[in-house]
Structure formats: C-alpha cells, structure tokens
Design an enzyme around this catalytic site. Structure first.
Site, PDB file in Angstrom:
ATOM      1  CB  VAL A  62     -23.328  12.519   5.654  1.00  0.00           C
ATOM      2  CG1 VAL A  62     -24.596  12.814   6.430  1.00  0.00           C
ATOM      3  CG2 VAL A  62     -22.608  11.292   6.213  1.00  0.00           C
ATOM      4  CB  CYS A  63     -26.651  15.010   1.757  1.00  0.00           C
ATOM      5  SG  CYS A  63     -27.817  13.850   1.050  1.00  0.00           S
ATOM      6  NE  ARG A  64     -34.356  17.734   4.827  1.00  0.00           N
ATOM      7  CZ  ARG A  64     -35.365  17.057   4.285  1.00  0.00           C
ATOM      8  NH1 ARG A  64     -35.187  16.397   3.160  1.00  0.00           N
ATOM      9  NH2 ARG A  64     -36.539  17.026   4.870  1.00  0.00           N
ATOM     10  CG  MET A  90     -27.457  14.648   8.496  1.00  0.00           C
ATOM     11  SD  MET A  90     -26.435  13.781   9.718  1.00  0.00           S
ATOM     12  CE  MET A  90     -26.956  14.583  11.238  1.00  0.00           C
TER      13      MET A  90
END
Length: 98
Positions: A62-64, A90
């Site tokens: 997961v990242c932005r 996210m």
C-alpha cells in the site's frame, strides 16, 4: 504484477480474515492516516528490511496512490515474494483509518 482493489482488501478485513499489509509511504504520510495493523516499511528501506518478511506468506503493498507500492510489488516479486499491489492506494481506501 498482481493487483487487488482497496475495496477487496477492506472486505477481507471486515470479514475478519488476516492480511499481511505493508505500507511503503514515508512516516509523515503514515501519521496522516493508515490502515490499522499495517506493517510500515518505507520504500527506501524495503531492500534492507525484506529479511523481516516471510516468502511463504502473501502480502498486499500500500502507498498513497499505487505508484510506489507498484514499484515495491515488482521489486519484492523479483525477490521471490508473493505480493499484490493495492490499486489506488490510500486515496481509494474507504475503510477504517488510524
């Protein structure tokens, strides 16, 4: 590269199923909100901390927005890990945030 939708990750968590989630954002981004219970390994440290991971377990990265996690997913995949990129990161996450 395997991919999974944020909604699929959220539904899995809401069903009470365990997931190994790794957030590759920087600490200041993580502090703005993250999925509860997620493992934090900034992308720049992933190569040096991948020994902490188990090649026999699947991971969702997961990242932005999905870009850095895509890079992390490709890297870990090349090292023999079972990984999926959470598409949209996210920004696409609608579940609980800590």
């Amino acid at each position: 590269m395997k991919e999974t939708l944020a909604k699929e990750v959220q539904q899995t968590i809401e069903r009470g199923q365990a997931l190994n989630l790794i957030d590759v954002r920087e600490l200041d981004e993580l502090e703005l909100g993250h999925i509860p219970g997620i493992i934090h390994i900034p992308l720049g440290l992933l190569e040096f901390r991948m020994h902490e991971l188990n090649k026999n377990e699947p991971y969702v990265i997961v990242c932005r927005s999905g870009g850095r996690s895509g890079n992390a997913t490709r890297f870990l995949e090349s090292q023999g890990f079972d990984v999926s990129n959470m598409v949209g990161g996210m920004l696409a996450w609608e579940g609980e945030v800590k």
